[in-house]
Scaffold this motif. Structure first.
Motif, PDB file in Angstrom:
ATOM      1  N   GLY A 100     -25.810 -46.493  45.675  1.00  0.00           N
ATOM      2  CA  GLY A 100     -24.536 -46.325  44.995  1.00  0.00           C
ATOM      3  C   GLY A 100     -23.983 -44.915  45.076  1.00  0.00           C
ATOM      4  O   GLY A 100     -23.071 -44.567  44.315  1.00  0.00           O
ATOM      5  N   ARG A 101     -24.486 -44.107  46.025  1.00  0.00           N
ATOM      6  CA  ARG A 101     -24.095 -42.699  46.057  1.00  0.00           C
ATOM      7  C   ARG A 101     -22.591 -42.507  46.258  1.00  0.00           C
ATOM      8  O   ARG A 101     -21.994 -41.588  45.702  1.00  0.00           O
ATOM      9  N   ARG A 102     -21.964 -43.377  47.059  1.00  0.00           N
ATOM     10  CA  ARG A 102     -20.522 -43.225  47.302  1.00  0.00           C
ATOM     11  C   ARG A 102     -19.721 -43.560  46.046  1.00  0.00           C
ATOM     12  O   ARG A 102     -18.749 -42.891  45.714  1.00  0.00           O
ATOM     13  N   TRP A 103     -20.124 -44.623  45.340  1.00  0.00           N
ATOM     14  CA  TRP A 103     -19.431 -44.992  44.101  1.00  0.00           C
ATOM     15  C   TRP A 103     -19.636 -43.920  43.024  1.00  0.00           C
ATOM     16  O   TRP A 103     -18.730 -43.631  42.259  1.00  0.00           O
ATOM     17  N   GLN A 104     -20.837 -43.345  42.986  1.00  0.00           N
ATOM     18  CA  GLN A 104     -21.087 -42.281  42.012  1.00  0.00           C
ATOM     19  C   GLN A 104     -20.237 -41.050  42.295  1.00  0.00           C
ATOM     20  O   GLN A 104     -19.743 -40.392  41.374  1.00  0.00           O
ATOM     21  N   LYS A 105     -20.065 -40.742  43.553  1.00  0.00           N
ATOM     22  CA  LYS A 105     -19.314 -39.553  43.932  1.00  0.00           C
ATOM     23  C   LYS A 105     -17.814 -39.720  43.706  1.00  0.00           C
ATOM     24  O   LYS A 105     -17.142 -38.816  43.172  1.00  0.00           O
ATOM     25  N   LEU A 106     -17.277 -40.867  44.101  1.00  0.00           N
ATOM     26  CA  LEU A 106     -15.834 -41.071  44.089  1.00  0.00           C
ATOM     27  C   LEU A 106     -15.332 -41.902  42.924  1.00  0.00           C
ATOM     28  O   LEU A 106     -14.147 -41.855  42.595  1.00  0.00           O
ATOM     29  N   GLY A 107     -16.229 -42.690  42.322  1.00  0.00           N
ATOM     30  CA  GLY A 107     -15.813 -43.635  41.305  1.00  0.00           C
ATOM     31  C   GLY A 107     -15.481 -44.986  41.921  1.00  0.00           C
ATOM     32  O   GLY A 107     -15.048 -45.067  43.077  1.00  0.00           O
ATOM     33  N   LEU A 108     -15.680 -46.032  41.151  1.00  0.00           N
ATOM     34  CA  LEU A 108     -15.495 -47.392  41.673  1.00  0.00           C
ATOM     35  C   LEU A 108     -14.044 -47.655  42.064  1.00  0.00           C
ATOM     36  O   LEU A 108     -13.773 -48.205  43.138  1.00  0.00           O
ATOM     37  N   LEU A 109     -13.105 -47.246  41.214  1.00  0.00           N
ATOM     38  CA  LEU A 109     -11.693 -47.524  41.491  1.00  0.00           C
ATOM     39  C   LEU A 109     -11.219 -46.820  42.753  1.00  0.00           C
ATOM     40  O   LEU A 109     -10.575 -47.432  43.619  1.00  0.00           O
ATOM     41  N   ARG A 110     -11.551 -45.543  42.880  1.00  0.00           N
ATOM     42  CA  ARG A 110     -11.107 -44.787  44.051  1.00  0.00           C
ATOM     43  C   ARG A 110     -11.764 -45.306  45.324  1.00  0.00           C
ATOM     44  O   ARG A 110     -11.106 -45.423  46.374  1.00  0.00           O
ATOM     45  N   THR A 111     -13.059 -45.628  45.263  1.00  0.00           N
ATOM     46  CA  THR A 111     -13.761 -46.158  46.431  1.00  0.00           C
ATOM     47  C   THR A 111     -13.135 -47.467  46.886  1.00  0.00           C
ATOM     48  O   THR A 111     -12.894 -47.685  48.079  1.00  0.00           O
ATOM     49  N   THR A 112     -12.854 -48.353  45.924  1.00  0.00           N
ATOM     50  CA  THR A 112     -12.243 -49.639  46.248  1.00  0.00           C
ATOM     51  C   THR A 112     -10.853 -49.450  46.837  1.00  0.00           C
ATOM     52  O   THR A 112     -10.478 -50.122  47.806  1.00  0.00           O
ATOM     53  N   LEU A 113     -10.090 -48.523  46.274  1.00  0.00           N
ATOM     54  CA  LEU A 113      -8.742 -48.262  46.776  1.00  0.00           C
ATOM     55  C   LEU A 113      -8.778 -47.761  48.218  1.00  0.00           C
ATOM     56  O   LEU A 113      -7.997 -48.218  49.068  1.00  0.00           O
ATOM     57  N   ILE A 114      -9.685 -46.828  48.503  1.00  0.00           N
ATOM     58  CA  ILE A 114      -9.815 -46.314  49.870  1.00  0.00           C
ATOM     59  C   ILE A 114     -10.147 -47.443  50.837  1.00  0.00           C
ATOM     60  O   ILE A 114      -9.554 -47.567  51.922  1.00  0.00           O
ATOM     61  N   ASN A 115     -11.097 -48.297  50.443  1.00  0.00           N
ATOM     62  CA  ASN A 115     -11.492 -49.413  51.312  1.00  0.00           C
ATOM     63  C   ASN A 115     -10.319 -50.355  51.585  1.00  0.00           C
ATOM     64  O   ASN A 115     -10.122 -50.807  52.718  1.00  0.00           O
ATOM     65  N   GLN A 116      -9.539 -50.660  50.543  1.00  0.00           N
ATOM     66  CA  GLN A 116      -8.416 -51.580  50.712  1.00  0.00           C
ATOM     67  C   GLN A 116      -7.306 -50.973  51.570  1.00  0.00           C
ATOM     68  O   GLN A 116      -6.667 -51.670  52.357  1.00  0.00           O
ATOM     69  N   VAL A 117      -7.084 -49.676  51.436  1.00  0.00           N
ATOM     70  CA  VAL A 117      -6.102 -48.997  52.289  1.00  0.00           C
ATOM     71  C   VAL A 117      -6.522 -49.090  53.755  1.00  0.00           C
ATOM     72  O   VAL A 117      -5.684 -49.317  54.643  1.00  0.00           O
ATOM     73  N   MET A 118      -7.818 -48.939  54.014  1.00  0.00           N
ATOM     74  CA  MET A 118      -8.311 -49.043  55.392  1.00  0.00           C
ATOM     75  C   MET A 118      -8.058 -50.441  55.957  1.00  0.00           C
ATOM     76  O   MET A 118      -7.606 -50.600  57.105  1.00  0.00           O
ATOM     77  N   ILE A 119      -8.337 -51.459  55.160  1.00  0.00           N
ATOM     78  CA  ILE A 119      -8.158 -52.837  55.628  1.00  0.00           C
ATOM     79  C   ILE A 119      -6.676 -53.143  55.862  1.00  0.00           C
ATOM     80  O   ILE A 119      -6.293 -53.710  56.893  1.00  0.00           O
ATOM     81  N   LEU A 120      -5.848 -52.761  54.903  1.00  0.00           N
ATOM     82  CA  LEU A 120      -4.408 -53.000  55.049  1.00  0.00           C
ATOM     83  C   LEU A 120      -3.853 -52.239  56.250  1.00  0.00           C
ATOM     84  O   LEU A 120      -3.032 -52.765  57.009  1.00  0.00           O
ATOM     85  N   GLY A 121      -4.300 -50.990  56.419  1.00  0.00           N
ATOM     86  CA  GLY A 121      -3.846 -50.200  57.558  1.00  0.00           C
ATOM     87  C   GLY A 121      -4.275 -50.798  58.878  1.00  0.00           C
ATOM     88  O   GLY A 121      -3.509 -50.808  59.854  1.00  0.00           O
ATOM     89  N   TYR A 122      -5.492 -51.322  58.906  1.00  0.00           N
ATOM     90  CA  TYR A 122      -5.994 -51.963  60.129  1.00  0.00           C
ATOM     91  C   TYR A 122      -5.121 -53.161  60.500  1.00  0.00           C
ATOM     92  O   TYR A 122      -4.702 -53.304  61.656  1.00  0.00           O
ATOM     93  N   HIS A 123      -4.823 -54.019  59.528  1.00  0.00           N
ATOM     94  CA  HIS A 123      -4.029 -55.215  59.812  1.00  0.00           C
ATOM     95  C   HIS A 123      -2.564 -54.884  60.066  1.00  0.00           C
ATOM     96  O   HIS A 123      -1.854 -55.673  60.712  1.00  0.00           O
ATOM     97  N   ALA A 124      -2.130 -53.718  59.583  1.00  0.00           N
ATOM     98  CA  ALA A 124      -0.753 -53.290  59.846  1.00  0.00           C
ATOM     99  C   ALA A 124      -0.610 -52.639  61.217  1.00  0.00           C
ATOM    100  O   ALA A 124       0.496 -52.289  61.628  1.00  0.00           O
ATOM    101  N   GLY A 125      -1.714 -52.478  61.922  1.00  0.00           N
ATOM    102  CA  GLY A 125      -1.670 -51.918  63.260  1.00  0.00           C
ATOM    103  C   GLY A 125      -1.619 -50.407  63.314  1.00  0.00           C
ATOM    104  O   GLY A 125      -1.257 -49.828  64.351  1.00  0.00           O
ATOM    105  N   ILE A 126      -1.995 -49.744  62.223  1.00  0.00           N
ATOM    106  CA  ILE A 126      -2.010 -48.280  62.216  1.00  0.00           C
ATOM    107  C   ILE A 126      -3.132 -47.789  63.126  1.00  0.00           C
ATOM    108  O   ILE A 126      -4.223 -48.361  63.165  1.00  0.00           O
ATOM    109  N   ASP A 127      -2.879 -46.741  63.863  1.00  0.00           N
ATOM    110  CA  ASP A 127      -3.850 -46.166  64.795  1.00  0.00           C
ATOM    111  C   ASP A 127      -5.168 -45.899  64.067  1.00  0.00           C
ATOM    112  O   ASP A 127      -5.184 -45.200  63.038  1.00  0.00           O
ATOM    113  N   PRO A 128      -6.293 -46.440  64.552  1.00  0.00           N
ATOM    114  CA  PRO A 128      -7.587 -46.222  63.899  1.00  0.00           C
ATOM    115  C   PRO A 128      -7.955 -44.745  63.749  1.00  0.00           C
ATOM    116  O   PRO A 128      -8.650 -44.374  62.800  1.00  0.00           O
ATOM    117  N   THR A 129      -7.491 -43.899  64.669  1.00  0.00           N
ATOM    118  CA  THR A 129      -7.755 -42.460  64.541  1.00  0.00           C
ATOM    119  C   THR A 129      -7.085 -41.905  63.290  1.00  0.00           C
ATOM    120  O   THR A 129      -7.679 -41.101  62.559  1.00  0.00           O
TER     121      THR A 129
END
Length: 231
Positions: free
Chosen positions: A190-219
């Motif tokens: 749980g080191r990532r959740w401890q460092k960033l918090g559950l809400l922020r970690t989840t938000l970052i993950n969802q932004v990555m998924i949405l960005g991927y499906h929106a065709g944003i450059d992976p870089t």
């Protein structure tokens, strides 16, 4: 030549702080091949890894997708398990993998998700992740992805992406068959959740998924991800 029932491929990059802790608990056995693929560590990761009965190799190219593919190219077993370093496998993981891959229509598999932090919030997180993995046929790399070597080769391996390589691979795999979920759970740090918090970690993950499906450059996604981790 040694006979291996399973090859376990672990990508690492600057993990000296946690490497000994996790490998000291790893269930090494003669029929299990462990390949640690380094992505260019600048700390003591490689030196510390030499103390364990594993094959430690530098990746010809940086990036987790390249590391995973290179490890798979060296693997000698018929079953591949792609594992994050900061996870603990269930004691009967090998039997779980064989059973899961033996189910009709299953092309690959993953373990159920469990995080090593106390609290109702994390129990709810586990339930949601396991529901997503089963209902949507969509586990992530921190659940330990496993597949037959011939199937992995037929799928073309992981894409050379700077981020989301596990997500993209699962998308391609599930287009050809089901992604089975093992009965037992893998224990994730749980080191990532401890460092960033559950809400922020989840938000970052969802932004990555949405960005991927929106065709944003992976870089660009990878840059956003690193910025999110730094805060």
């Amino acid at each position: 030549m040694a006979y291996f029932k399973i090859s376990i491929i672990i990508p690492v990059l600057n993990e000296a702080a946690i490497l000994h802790h996790f490998l000291a608990r790893f269930p090494f056995r003669d029929d299990r091949e462990v390949i640690l693929v380094d992505g260019g560590s600048q700390d003591q990761t490689l030196a510390l890894a030499q103390a364990f009965p594993i094959n430690v190799v530098p990746s010809p190219q940086p990036g987790r997708g390249h590391q995973l593919n290179y490890g798979a190219s060296l693997a000698q077993a018929e079953i591949l398990l792609f594992l994050h370093l900061d996870t603990v496998l269930p004691i009967d993981f090998q039997d779980q993998i064989v059973e899961t891959l033996g189910r009709p229509g299953v092309i690959a598999g993953a373990f159920r998700f469990r995080v090593d932090l106390p609290g109702l919030t994390y129990r709810c997180l586990e339930q949601l992740v396991n529901w997503r993995s089963q209902a949507w046929n969509l586990p992530y790399g921190d659940q330990g992805l496993f597949v037959r070597a011939r199937t992995f080769r037929a799928l073309g391996g992981f894409a050379a992406l700077p981020i989301m390589e596990d997500y993209e691979w699962v998308q391609r795999a599930k287009a050809r068959g089901r992604i089975g979920l093992a009965q037992r759970a893998i224990l994730t740090s749980g080191r990532r959740w401890q460092k960033l918090g559950l809400l922020r970690t989840t938000l970052i993950n969802q932004v990555m998924i949405l960005g991927y499906h929106a065709g944003i450059d992976p870089t660009r996604l990878a840059q956003w991800y690193r910025q999110g981790l730094r805060g």
